[in-house]
Design an enzyme around this catalytic site. Structure first.
Site, mmCIF file in Angstrom:
data_model
loop_
_atom_site.group_PDB
_atom_site.id
_atom_site.type_symbol
_atom_site.label_atom_id
_atom_site.label_comp_id
_atom_site.label_asym_id
_atom_site.label_seq_id
_atom_site.Cartn_x
_atom_site.Cartn_y
_atom_site.Cartn_z
ATOM 1 C CE LYS A 204 -3.507 2.466 2.582
ATOM 2 N NZ LYS A 204 -4.513 2.411 3.635
ATOM 3 C CE LYS A 257 -5.910 1.976 -0.648
ATOM 4 N NZ LYS A 257 -6.227 2.167 0.725
HETATM 5 C C1 PBG Z 1 -7.449 3.336 5.523
HETATM 6 C C2 PBG Z 1 -7.700 3.229 4.073
HETATM 7 C C3 PBG Z 1 -7.511 4.195 3.065
HETATM 8 C C4 PBG Z 1 -8.008 3.630 1.877
HETATM 9 C C5 PBG Z 1 -8.440 2.354 2.195
HETATM 10 N N1 PBG Z 1 -8.215 2.108 3.531
HETATM 11 C C6 PBG Z 1 -7.018 5.583 3.128
HETATM 12 C C7 PBG Z 1 -5.642 5.904 3.487
HETATM 13 O O1 PBG Z 1 -4.789 5.044 3.719
HETATM 14 O O2 PBG Z 1 -5.395 7.106 3.584
HETATM 15 C C8 PBG Z 1 -8.073 4.330 0.539
HETATM 16 C C9 PBG Z 1 -9.128 3.830 -0.395
HETATM 17 C C10 PBG Z 1 -9.431 4.733 -1.539
HETATM 18 O O3 PBG Z 1 -8.787 5.780 -1.750
HETATM 19 O O4 PBG Z 1 -10.368 4.410 -2.264
HETATM 20 N N2 PBG Z 1 -6.121 3.377 5.915
#
Ligand code: PBG
Length: 336
Positions: A204, A257
Site C-alpha cells: 500500500k 494499492k
Molecule cells: C485506511 C484506508 C484508506 C483507503 C483504504 N483504507 C485511506 C488511506 O490510507 O489514507 C483508501 C481507499 C481509496 O482511496 O479508495 N487506511
C-alpha cells in the site's frame, strides 16, 4: 523459395487484423474477460437512519446508514457481485480509536445486519484506526506525535477480532504497521476463529490518489502524512518484499494499492506468488474518470471497462472498485 517466404510473411502480417473484423470474432479471441464475480464493492457506513449522504468527490457513492444495507446487499447479489468491503464512520473519534474495536461499533453492527440479510454475501472489513482516531493517523501516537508500531498493532488485532466476532468473512488490514498480519492471525486463531481469512493490504503506497476517500471516511491526518508507514511510490522491489512478509505471517490474499499506477507490481506479484492477488482501484482513480466524464472529456462507458480490464490483465484476481455496480450492469446487458 523467396516468394513463398514473402507470401507466408504477408499472410502472417494480416493474421491479427483478420481476427479483429467483427465484434463476434473479437469476442472469440479475447484473452481477458471481466466478470461481476471479480469485484468487491467498497461501502461507507454511518450512524443514523435513512441516511444516503452523497460523497461529493466520488459521484455516485454515498455514506449509508445500517438500515440501507439489506437492500444494498440484495442489489449487489442480483448483479452477481459476491463481496463488499466495509469502512466505518464512528459516532466519536478519540486518541485510542475506541469505536474501531467496540462490539457495537458501526462496522460490527453493519456486519451483523449484512450477514443476517444474506449469509452467503462475502463481507470483508477494512481494519484500520484512521477513521476512528481524533488525529486521523492509522495507529496510536507516542511521544512527539510519532505513530507507535507495536501499540498500534495491539489495537489493530483487537479491531480485526471484534469484526470477525461480528461475522466478517475476511478481515483486511490497511494500516501498514509491521507485524500486524501475524498478530491478527494469532489473535483470531486464539479466539477460535481459524476460518476467518486475512486479505493484507500488503503493498500500500503513500499515494495522492486516496484524496476523495479521506473526504468520504473523514480520515485526513490532522498533521503530517502517512509516509512513515505507507510505501514510497518508487519502490517496486520493496513492495514484493512486503507481500512476501505478509504471506509469511499468514495472509491468505494480498493486495496492491492503488491499482493503475502500480500495474507492474500487480503483474510481478501474480507471477511470483500463488495466492489470490487483489488490486484496489482507489477513490482518486474513480474520481478522475467521473470528473472527466462529467465534463464530456471521456466516454465513461468505454473508459471504465478499459481500466478494469487492464487491472485484470495485469494479474488481479479480485478488484476492489467503486465502479463495480455500473460495470456489472453493463456486463449483464452485454450478455442479455
Ligand atoms: C485506511 C484506508 C484508506 C483507503 C483504504 N483504507 C485511506 C488511506 O490510507 O489514507 C483508501 C481507499 C481509496 O482511496 O479508495 N487506511
Amino acid at each position: 523459395m523467396l516468394d513463398t517466404n514473402r507470401a507466408t510473411q504477408l499472410a502472417l502480417s494480416r493474421r491479427h487484423r483478420r481476427l479483429r473484423r467483427s465484434e463476434t470474432l473479437r469476442r472469440m479471441v479475447r484473452e481477458t474477460r471481466l466478470a461481476a464475480s471479480d469485484f468487491v464493492y467498497p461501502l461507507f457506513v454511518t450512524h443514523g437512519r435513512d441516511v444516503r449522504a452523497p460523497i461529493a468527490a466520488m459521484p455516485g457513492q454515498s455514506r449509508l446508514s445500517i438500515d440501507q444495507l439489506p437492500d444494498e446487499a440484495h442489489e449487489l447479489r442480483a448483479l452477481g457481485i459476491p463481496a463488499l468491503i466495509l469502512f466505518g464512520l464512528p459516532a466519536r473519534k478519540d486518541a485510542r480509536a475506541s469505536e474501531a474495536y467496540a462490539a457495537d461499533g458501526i462496522v460490527q453492527q453493519a456486519v451483523r445486519v449484512l450477514k443476517d440479510a444474506d449469509p452467503d454475501l462475502v463481507v470483508l472489513t477494512d481494519v484500520c484506526l484512521c477513521e476512528y482516531t481524533d488525529h486521523g493517523h492509522c495507529g496510536v501516537l507516542g511521544a512527539g506525535g510519532v505513530v507507535e508500531n507495536d501499540a498500534s498493532v495491539e489495537l489493530i488485532a483487537a479491531t480485526a477480532l471484534s469484526q470477525a466476532e461480528a461475522g466478517a468473512d475476511v478481515v483486511a488490514p490497511s494500516d501498514m504497521m509491521d507485524g500486524r498480519v501475524g498478530a491478527i492471525r494469532g489473535t483470531l486463531d486464539g479466539a477460535g476463529l481459524p476460518d476467518v481469512a486475512i486479505l493484507a493490504y500488503a503493498a500500500k503506497f503513500a499515494s495522492a490518489f486516496y484524496g476523495p476517500f479521506r473526504e468520504a471516511a473523514d480520515s485526513t491526518p490532522a498533521f503530517g502524512d502517512r509516509r512513515s508507514y505507507q510505501m514510497d511510490p518508487p519502490n517496486g522491489r520493496e513492495a514484493l518484499s512486503e507481500i512476501a512478509q505478509d504471506l509469511a505471517e499468514g495472509a491468505d490474499m494480498v493486495m496492491v494499492k492503488p491499482a493503475l499506477p502500480y500495474l507492474d507490481l500487480i503483474r510481478q506479484a501474480r507471477d511470483r506468488m500463488d495466492c489470490p492477488i487483489a488490486a484496489y482501484n482507489v477513490s482518486g482513480e474513480y474520481a478522475m474518470v467521473k470528473a472527466a466524464a462529467a465534463n464530456g472529456w471521456l466516454e465513461e462507458n468505454r473508459v471504465v471497462p478499459e481500466v478494469l480490464t487492464a487491472i485484470k490483465r495485469a494479474g488481479a484476481d479480485l478488484i476492489l472498485t467503486y465502479h463495480a455496480k455500473e460495470m456489472a450492469r453493463w456486463l449483464q446487458r452485454a450478455t442479455d
